[in-house]
Scaffold this motif. Structure first.
Motif, short mmCIF file in Angstrom:
data_model
loop_
_atom_site.label_atom_id
_atom_site.label_comp_id
_atom_site.label_asym_id
_atom_site.label_seq_id
_atom_site.Cartn_x
_atom_site.Cartn_y
_atom_site.Cartn_z
N VAL A 97 -9.08 -11.73 -15.22
CA VAL A 97 -7.97 -10.84 -14.91
C VAL A 97 -7.55 -8.99 -15.83
CG1 VAL A 97 -5.29 -11.61 -17.18
CG2 VAL A 97 -7.78 -12.97 -16.28
N ALA A 98 -8.40 -8.87 -16.60
CA ALA A 98 -8.55 -7.08 -16.59
C ALA A 98 -7.84 -6.81 -15.34
CB ALA A 98 -8.92 -6.91 -17.53
N ASP A 99 -9.07 -7.32 -14.19
CA ASP A 99 -9.20 -6.41 -13.19
C ASP A 99 -7.98 -6.44 -12.20
OD1 ASP A 99 -11.77 -5.31 -13.58
OD2 ASP A 99 -12.69 -7.23 -12.76
N LYS A 100 -7.13 -7.25 -12.43
CA LYS A 100 -6.08 -7.49 -11.49
C LYS A 100 -4.41 -7.39 -12.37
CE LYS A 100 -4.47 -9.35 -7.51
NZ LYS A 100 -5.24 -8.03 -6.48
N VAL A 101 -4.29 -7.05 -13.75
CA VAL A 101 -3.05 -7.10 -14.76
C VAL A 101 -2.40 -6.04 -13.70
CG1 VAL A 101 -4.39 -6.31 -16.52
CG2 VAL A 101 -2.38 -7.72 -16.73
N SER A 102 -2.92 -5.01 -13.52
CA SER A 102 -1.86 -3.87 -13.95
C SER A 102 -1.70 -4.31 -12.31
CB SER A 102 -2.73 -2.91 -13.93
OG SER A 102 -3.14 -2.62 -15.31
N ASP A 103 -1.74 -4.45 -11.02
CA ASP A 103 -1.14 -4.90 -10.02
C ASP A 103 -0.02 -5.91 -9.65
OD1 ASP A 103 -2.63 -3.22 -7.90
OD2 ASP A 103 -4.82 -4.63 -8.15
N VAL A 104 -0.43 -6.72 -10.92
CA VAL A 104 0.39 -7.59 -11.09
C VAL A 104 1.93 -7.61 -11.68
CG1 VAL A 104 1.09 -9.62 -11.99
CG2 VAL A 104 -0.63 -9.73 -10.51
N ALA A 105 1.47 -6.43 -12.54
CA ALA A 105 2.82 -6.32 -13.50
C ALA A 105 3.75 -5.04 -13.27
CB ALA A 105 1.91 -6.00 -15.11
N ALA A 106 3.20 -4.89 -11.84
CA ALA A 106 3.92 -3.39 -11.47
C ALA A 106 4.84 -4.07 -10.73
CB ALA A 106 2.75 -2.38 -10.65
N ILE A 107 4.72 -5.28 -10.46
CA ILE A 107 5.94 -6.29 -9.20
C ILE A 107 7.17 -6.30 -10.23
CG2 ILE A 107 6.26 -8.23 -7.82
CD1 ILE A 107 2.64 -8.37 -7.82
N ASN A 178 -12.61 0.15 -15.64
CA ASN A 178 -11.27 -0.55 -15.72
C ASN A 178 -9.88 0.14 -16.53
OD1 ASN A 178 -9.93 -2.76 -17.96
ND2 ASN A 178 -9.63 -4.27 -15.93
N LEU A 179 -10.79 0.74 -18.30
CA LEU A 179 -9.67 1.69 -18.33
C LEU A 179 -8.61 2.56 -17.56
CD1 LEU A 179 -10.55 2.03 -22.17
CD2 LEU A 179 -9.70 -0.54 -20.84
N GLU A 180 -9.47 3.54 -16.69
CA GLU A 180 -9.04 4.03 -16.03
C GLU A 180 -8.47 3.58 -14.78
OE1 GLU A 180 -12.73 5.88 -14.59
OE2 GLU A 180 -13.14 7.25 -16.44
N MET A 181 -9.30 2.86 -14.82
CA MET A 181 -7.37 2.20 -13.19
C MET A 181 -6.41 1.45 -13.98
SD MET A 181 -8.53 -1.40 -11.18
CE MET A 181 -8.05 -2.26 -12.46
N ARG A 182 -6.38 1.04 -14.76
CA ARG A 182 -5.05 0.15 -15.26
C ARG A 182 -4.25 1.31 -15.51
NH1 ARG A 182 -4.92 -3.32 -19.56
NH2 ARG A 182 -7.00 -3.08 -19.90
N ASP A 183 -4.94 2.51 -16.83
CA ASP A 183 -4.21 3.48 -16.82
C ASP A 183 -3.62 4.35 -15.62
OD1 ASP A 183 -4.46 3.57 -19.98
OD2 ASP A 183 -6.31 5.25 -19.48
N TYR A 184 -4.13 4.74 -14.88
CA TYR A 184 -3.47 5.36 -13.69
C TYR A 184 -2.44 4.49 -12.99
CZ TYR A 184 -2.86 7.07 -8.70
OH TYR A 184 -2.26 8.08 -8.66
N ILE A 185 -3.00 2.84 -12.71
CA ILE A 185 -2.10 2.24 -12.25
C ILE A 185 -0.68 2.14 -12.88
CG2 ILE A 185 -1.63 0.16 -11.08
CD1 ILE A 185 -3.83 -0.02 -10.32
N ASP A 186 -1.07 1.40 -14.67
CA ASP A 186 0.11 1.76 -15.22
C ASP A 186 0.87 3.06 -15.87
OD1 ASP A 186 -0.97 -0.66 -15.91
OD2 ASP A 186 -1.81 -0.32 -17.77
N THR A 187 0.85 4.17 -14.91
CA THR A 187 1.56 5.60 -15.19
C THR A 187 2.17 5.78 -14.06
OG1 THR A 187 -0.73 6.25 -16.54
CG2 THR A 187 1.03 8.22 -16.33
N ASN A 188 1.84 5.82 -13.43
CA ASN A 188 2.09 5.99 -11.95
C ASN A 188 2.94 4.55 -11.05
OD1 ASN A 188 1.33 8.87 -11.04
ND2 ASN A 188 -0.82 7.28 -12.29
N ARG A 189 2.90 3.30 -11.59
CA ARG A 189 3.84 2.60 -10.99
C ARG A 189 5.64 3.14 -11.01
NH1 ARG A 189 2.56 -1.30 -15.67
NH2 ARG A 189 4.79 -0.41 -16.93
#
Ligand code: CDP
Length: 230
Positions: A97-107, A178-189
């Motif tokens: 779930v952690a691997d996918k959540v930032s993509d879903v939360a960007a929708i 996972n943390l680096e990826m989520r921080d990146y997606i969450d900050t740049n969406r």
């Protein structure tokens, strides 16, 4: 109750937002809402039902089938998230779930679904909510906004120690990635990216204890309530 306020806590992954939010809520007898749990539960539903994130029709159909609720569990002394009446509090913490959540939360559609429910939860005030856009989008009118951060290496270690007991196959590298990826997606969406609200108080808890951060936050609450009562 008169004098109750809204407390918004935002920040990066694994920097102790939920710990502080839960402890603050317990001290103040406020409700605590973990908005990240909502995005994680939606992600779990999407994964289970193979929802295509590129297809707005599928997304809308899926959201129409999702009912989220927080139910207090007296055995664990905390509110736990339920997805269509199933307690998924533990399942949503898994790496899949952690691997996918930032993509879903960007929708966009997912965000309006979650934000609409979160805004309703704050109508009576007396709430602490943590997430990424609470002080900027969900409650821009919150009386107290806190933005939390911590040294990335410390965040990785904390999250690793939290997850390892339930998953002995986990590696530090996996958590770091996972943390680096989520921080990146969450900050740049495009939709409500993670950013510090101009009126948020910054707390870096890299080198302060849980008790110290709680007292700092309680002092801020006292200050805000005193100003409101003037
Ligand atoms: O792992 P951590 O506890 O830091 O994250 P979380 O609060 O459980 O949130 C999981 C993910 O949900 C975040 O990485 C964001 O992608 C998303 N989220 C969001 O977009 N907006 C929120 N208000 C809360 C979480």
């Amino acid at each position: 109750m008169a004098g109750d306020i809204i407390i918004a806590i935002d920040g990066y992954s694994s920097c102790g937002k939920s710990t502080l939010a839960r402890e603050l809520a317990a001290h103040l007898a406020y409700n605590y809402i973990d908005s990240g749990a909502m995005y994680r539960a939606i992600t779990l539903f999407f994964l289970r039902n193979n929802v295509n994130e590129q297809d707005p029709a599928q997304i809308m159909k899926a959201l129409a089938q999702i009912h989220l609720s927080f139910i207090f569990n007296s055995a664990h002394n905390k509110s736990e998230i339920h997805l269509n009446d199933e307690n998924v509090e533990h399942l949503i913490r898994e790496m899949v779930v952690a691997d996918k959540v930032s993509d879903v939360a960007a929708i966009k559609e997912v965000r309006s679904f979650a934000v609409g429910q979160q805004k309703k939860m704050g109508r009576k005030k007396g709430i602490v909510m943590d997430g990424r856009d609470i002080g900027t989008v969900v409650f821009p009118e919150a009386e107290l906004k806190i933005f939390m951060t911590a040294d990335p290496a410390i965040r990785v270690l904390r999250r690793f120690e939290e997850l390892f007991p339930a998953n002995h196959n986990l590696s530090l590298d996996e958590v770091r990635h996972n943390l680096e990826m989520r921080d990146y997606i969450d900050t740049n969406r495009a939709e409500s990216p993670l950013t510090q609200a101009p009126d948020a108080v910054l707390i870096d808890n890299s080198h302060i204890s849980r008790t110290e951060q709680l007292h700092m936050a309680l002092d801020l609450v006292k200050e805000r309530i005193a100003v409101l009562q003037q």
